[in-house]
Scaffold this motif. Structure first.
Motif, mmCIF file in Angstrom:
data_model
loop_
_atom_site.group_PDB
_atom_site.id
_atom_site.type_symbol
_atom_site.label_atom_id
_atom_site.label_comp_id
_atom_site.label_asym_id
_atom_site.label_seq_id
_atom_site.Cartn_x
_atom_site.Cartn_y
_atom_site.Cartn_z
ATOM 1 N N ALA A 70 33.448 38.868 42.869
ATOM 2 C CA ALA A 70 34.717 38.778 43.720
ATOM 3 C C ALA A 70 35.447 39.565 44.520
ATOM 4 N N ILE A 71 35.866 39.066 45.542
ATOM 5 C CA ILE A 71 37.237 39.493 46.114
ATOM 6 C C ILE A 71 38.053 39.332 46.546
ATOM 7 N N ILE A 72 39.007 40.773 46.065
ATOM 8 C CA ILE A 72 39.810 40.441 45.349
ATOM 9 C C ILE A 72 41.360 41.933 46.227
ATOM 10 N N LEU A 73 42.364 41.070 47.141
ATOM 11 C CA LEU A 73 42.917 41.316 47.771
ATOM 12 C C LEU A 73 44.672 41.683 47.167
ATOM 13 N N ASN A 74 44.676 41.362 46.369
ATOM 14 C CA ASN A 74 46.160 41.237 46.144
ATOM 15 C C ASN A 74 46.693 42.094 44.170
ATOM 16 N N GLN A 75 47.063 42.658 43.517
ATOM 17 C CA GLN A 75 47.552 42.687 42.135
ATOM 18 C C GLN A 75 47.291 41.424 41.625
ATOM 19 N N GLN A 76 48.074 40.655 41.824
ATOM 20 C CA GLN A 76 47.769 39.292 40.775
ATOM 21 C C GLN A 76 46.034 38.472 41.360
ATOM 22 N N SER A 77 45.322 39.048 42.206
ATOM 23 C CA SER A 77 44.247 38.117 41.891
ATOM 24 C C SER A 77 43.503 39.265 40.958
ATOM 25 N N MET A 78 43.970 40.404 41.129
ATOM 26 C CA MET A 78 43.132 41.888 40.060
ATOM 27 C C MET A 78 43.074 41.410 38.908
ATOM 28 N N GLU A 82 39.500 39.999 37.831
ATOM 29 C CA GLU A 82 38.660 41.273 37.620
ATOM 30 C C GLU A 82 37.768 40.928 35.901
ATOM 31 N N GLU A 83 38.282 40.000 34.770
ATOM 32 C CA GLU A 83 37.885 39.226 34.470
ATOM 33 C C GLU A 83 36.421 38.307 34.188
ATOM 34 N N THR A 84 36.637 37.874 34.977
ATOM 35 C CA THR A 84 35.720 36.365 35.671
ATOM 36 C C THR A 84 34.993 37.048 36.644
ATOM 37 N N GLY A 89 27.555 42.127 37.998
ATOM 38 C CA GLY A 89 28.105 41.167 39.448
ATOM 39 C C GLY A 89 29.165 42.440 40.543
ATOM 40 N N VAL A 90 29.517 42.180 41.325
ATOM 41 C CA VAL A 90 30.385 43.208 42.089
ATOM 42 C C VAL A 90 31.783 42.417 41.827
ATOM 43 N N LEU A 91 32.267 43.369 41.938
ATOM 44 C CA LEU A 91 34.142 43.580 42.731
ATOM 45 C C LEU A 91 34.081 44.126 43.790
ATOM 46 N N LEU A 92 35.343 43.667 44.924
ATOM 47 C CA LEU A 92 34.968 44.093 46.025
ATOM 48 C C LEU A 92 36.624 44.208 46.037
ATOM 49 N N TYR A 93 37.196 45.039 46.573
ATOM 50 C CA TYR A 93 38.817 45.163 46.669
ATOM 51 C C TYR A 93 39.414 45.789 48.081
ATOM 52 N N ASP A 94 40.224 45.624 48.447
ATOM 53 C CA ASP A 94 41.598 46.359 48.405
ATOM 54 C C ASP A 94 42.200 47.688 48.061
ATOM 55 N N PRO A 95 42.406 48.817 48.185
ATOM 56 C CA PRO A 95 43.024 49.079 47.847
ATOM 57 C C PRO A 95 44.170 49.542 47.593
ATOM 58 N N ASN A 96 44.848 49.079 49.129
ATOM 59 C CA ASN A 96 46.215 48.810 49.352
ATOM 60 C C ASN A 96 46.550 47.899 48.636
ATOM 61 N N GLY A 97 47.666 48.573 48.045
ATOM 62 C CA GLY A 97 48.867 47.566 47.129
ATOM 63 C C GLY A 97 48.560 47.082 45.560
ATOM 64 N N ILE A 98 47.035 47.526 45.300
ATOM 65 C CA ILE A 98 46.842 47.597 44.126
ATOM 66 C C ILE A 98 47.347 48.613 43.466
ATOM 67 N N VAL A 99 48.060 48.110 42.568
ATOM 68 C CA VAL A 99 48.712 49.333 41.266
ATOM 69 C C VAL A 99 47.502 49.749 40.540
ATOM 70 N N ASN A 100 47.091 48.686 40.053
ATOM 71 C CA ASN A 100 46.217 48.840 38.711
ATOM 72 C C ASN A 100 45.045 48.657 39.230
ATOM 73 N N PRO A 101 43.691 49.900 39.285
ATOM 74 C CA PRO A 101 42.666 48.826 39.994
ATOM 75 C C PRO A 101 41.808 49.039 38.852
ATOM 76 N N PRO A 102 40.370 48.073 39.012
ATOM 77 C CA PRO A 102 39.529 47.806 37.402
ATOM 78 C C PRO A 102 39.391 48.803 36.919
ATOM 79 N N THR A 105 33.458 48.655 33.159
ATOM 80 C CA THR A 105 32.252 49.439 33.763
ATOM 81 C C THR A 105 31.463 48.625 33.661
ATOM 82 N N ASP A 106 31.071 46.979 33.322
ATOM 83 C CA ASP A 106 30.270 46.486 33.322
ATOM 84 C C ASP A 106 29.664 45.913 34.517
ATOM 85 N N ILE A 107 30.541 46.296 35.593
ATOM 86 C CA ILE A 107 29.844 45.502 36.643
ATOM 87 C C ILE A 107 30.231 46.696 38.024
ATOM 88 N N GLN A 108 29.861 46.403 39.257
ATOM 89 C CA GLN A 108 29.379 47.513 40.629
ATOM 90 C C GLN A 108 31.051 47.002 40.887
#
Lengths: 182, 360
Positions: A70-78, A82-84, A89-102, A105-108
């Motif tokens: 999952a490549i996640i670029l805003n909070q709504q998408s996080m 995140e749960e999908t 698997g891999v979660l890649l995100y841009d922390p800019n604008g992310i209030v609640n980080p993922p 613990t079972d993913i990279q």
């Protein structure tokens, strides 16, 4: 090899075109590809997401309930995606604008400062290519020559002069990926 | 290898039409198929092949323009999405009654009414059971990929002219909006006037002065003659049922259970099959490619050796009725679907398979 990816963010961030460039680059490397966007009124200024699948085999469903990346670029998408991510698997995100980080613990989990780096490059439109570069660092599915051909195929000819800048942005992303320790 | 592209299903409808020598398109925009006319307008085929592309003032106008153009033996098509197809339905019945070869593309969205712009397969009944009035059938082709969308445009015209009957390409918002790798067909030239005379000269209105005039109509006020017309239509549909059934079977050889699904649902069901097989469930997939003619014999044959069927559809259960008719009570037939613009996930289908068929 089959890689199932969701790319999600705001409309205007280049989510759909990043997916298209990734898919076209896959074709240049003799892969099977599928690109399935969310479409509808929510795209105007709201969230946008696209599923991209790259595979060595015939692709079955373009509609998926879980993803390798999952490549996640805003909070709504996080909040939504995140749960999908498949376990492992891999979660890649841009922390800019992310209030609640993922929190899983079972993913990279990886971050890429796409918005900041795009500003440094002097062109905010390179944002999505920086993100793409970071993704290719985690999952080196596409080599640079296929990516260049993918850009040539995806971009109208009048924009081909921008391909070097796009490749520079991809390299910036490749160099700037950060791993989040679980 | 031909021309490899990454394209949307809707874009490919337009490109394939140009490449298969289509003479004309008459349409009216509606989501989720607007890229068809958009692509045609961008491609400007009138400069390249002479193909006419015309935005009509409404769906009702476009279907009647199609009637006029089809009467002249030209290769013509229109496209729309569910509410637009409803508007065209009177014309579709007239075209079927006048036995005019032509193509409609329905990129289905959720209904009823204006409904939603999201994908659906809720026009199955409308497409295969008539929709318009009278005893007519359309040949209905259901592509499950962008590649098949390309291939079925040419096939659709071929069947339309072979049987002198309208053909519908029944796709949906998933296939229309999705981009996939597609090998585009080679260019075929449009038919010349001499070729049209040879292919359709027996019935087409070509302005010939040296023979009795041809009339393109569905009207026949003499009931005895109208019954004769209907006999001819029914014989044609029978011949289509016998000769034109197309389907794909995956993993049906050793299957205990078979899912039946078409178009985008079949793609999702295929993923469910992969997941279920990993769990040790012996499930196969039958994908009708032609919805009329429906693969009745294939289902009959499977019904003799499997424990049950699950019809997977993006509607409230329409094709399941045809599956039940073909199975004829031999084994259980269940249905699973999402509708109103919702798309089932592969996981949901596996759960339905386990709960409705295997556990039941």
């Amino acid at each position: 090899m089959t890689e199932e990816i969701i790319i999600a963010g705001f409309g205007g961030q280049g989510v759909l075109s990043m997916g298209k460039i990734l898919a076209y680059s896959g074709i240049m490397q003799d892969k099977e590809v599928a690109w399935f966007p969310s479409y509808g009124p929510e795209m105007r200024g709201g969230t946008a997401n696209v599923t991209v699948i790259i595979s060595d085999e015939r692709i079955s469903s373009p509609v998926l309930h879980e993803f390798d990346t999952a490549i996640i670029l805003n909070q709504q998408s996080m909040d939504k995606f995140e749960e999908t991510v498949k376990p492992g698997g891999v979660l890649l995100y841009d922390p800019n604008g992310i209030v609640n980080p993922p929190t899983r613990t079972d993913i990279q989990i990886y971050t890429i400062e796409g918005a900041r780096l795009a500003a440094e490059l002097g062109n905010p439109k390179t944002f999505n290519m920086i993100i793409l570069g970071a993704f290719l660092k985690v999952k080196p599915l596409i080599d640079m020559s296929s990516l260049e051909k993918g850009l040539e195929k995806s971009l109208p000819e009048r924009h081909h002069k921008l391909i070097p800048l796009n490749l520079e942005a991809v390299n910036k992303g490749l160099e700037s990926l950060e791993t989040v320790e679980a | 290898m031909g021309d490899l592209r990454l394209m949307k299903g809707n874009e490919v409808v337009a490109e394939a039409a140009i490449r298969c020598g289509c003479d004309g398109y008459f349409g009216y925009p509606i989501t989720p198929q607007s890229e068809v006319m958009e692509t045609l307008m961008l491609r400007k085929p009138w400069e390249e092949t002479g193909m006419v592309v015309l935005q009509a003032e409404s769906e009702v106008a476009s279907i009647n323009m199609l009637y006029g153009a089809a009467s002249t033996g030209k290769k013509v098509f229109t496209s729309s999405s569910s509410p637009g197809i409803s508007l065209m339905t009177e014309g579709i019945s007239y075209l079927a009654g006048a036995e005019l070869p032509c193509l409609f593309v329905n990129v289905q969205r959720g209904g009823p009414g204006l409904g939603t712009i999201q994908p659906s397969q809720a026009d199955y009944f409308q497409a295969v059971k008539g929709g318009g009035h009278g005893d007519y059938k359309l040949i209905v082709l259901a592509p499950a990929s962008v590649q098949e969308t390309n291939d079925f445009m040419d096939l659709g015209f071929e069947l339309a002219f072979k049987y002198s009957t309208p053909v519908m390409l029944l796709t949906d918002g998933v296939i229309g909006q999705m981009m996939e790798k597609v090998e585009l067909s080679d260019f075929k030239p449009r038919w010349t006037d001499e070729e049209i005379e040879r292919i359709s000269g027996e019935w087409a209105c070509l302005g010939k002065k040296d023979r009795p005039r041809h009339v393109s109509t569905s009207l026949e006020l003499d009931s005895e003659k109208m019954e004769q017309n209907n006999h001819r239509f029914q014989a044609k549909y029978q011949s289509i049922q016998e000769n034109e059934v197309r389907y794909e079977m995956l993993n049906c050889e050793d299957a205990d259970y078979v899912m039946v699904a078409f178009g985008s649902s079949a793609r999702i069901a295929q993923k469910s099959m992969e997941i279920a097989r990993e769990k040790g469930i012996k499930v196969g997939l039958l994908r009708p490619i032609t919805l009329f003619p429906f693969p009745i014999k294939q289902i009959e044959e499977l019904a003799g050796r499997v424990k049950g069927f699950l019809s997977v559809e993006m509607n409230a259960g329409q094709m399941v009725e045809d599956v039940k008719l073909a199975v004829n009570g031999k084994v259980p037939v269940e249905y699973f679907g999402r509708y109103g613009g919702m798309i089932p996930t592969p996981g949901e289908i596996v759960t339905a398979l386990e709960q409705k068929l295997i556990g039941g």
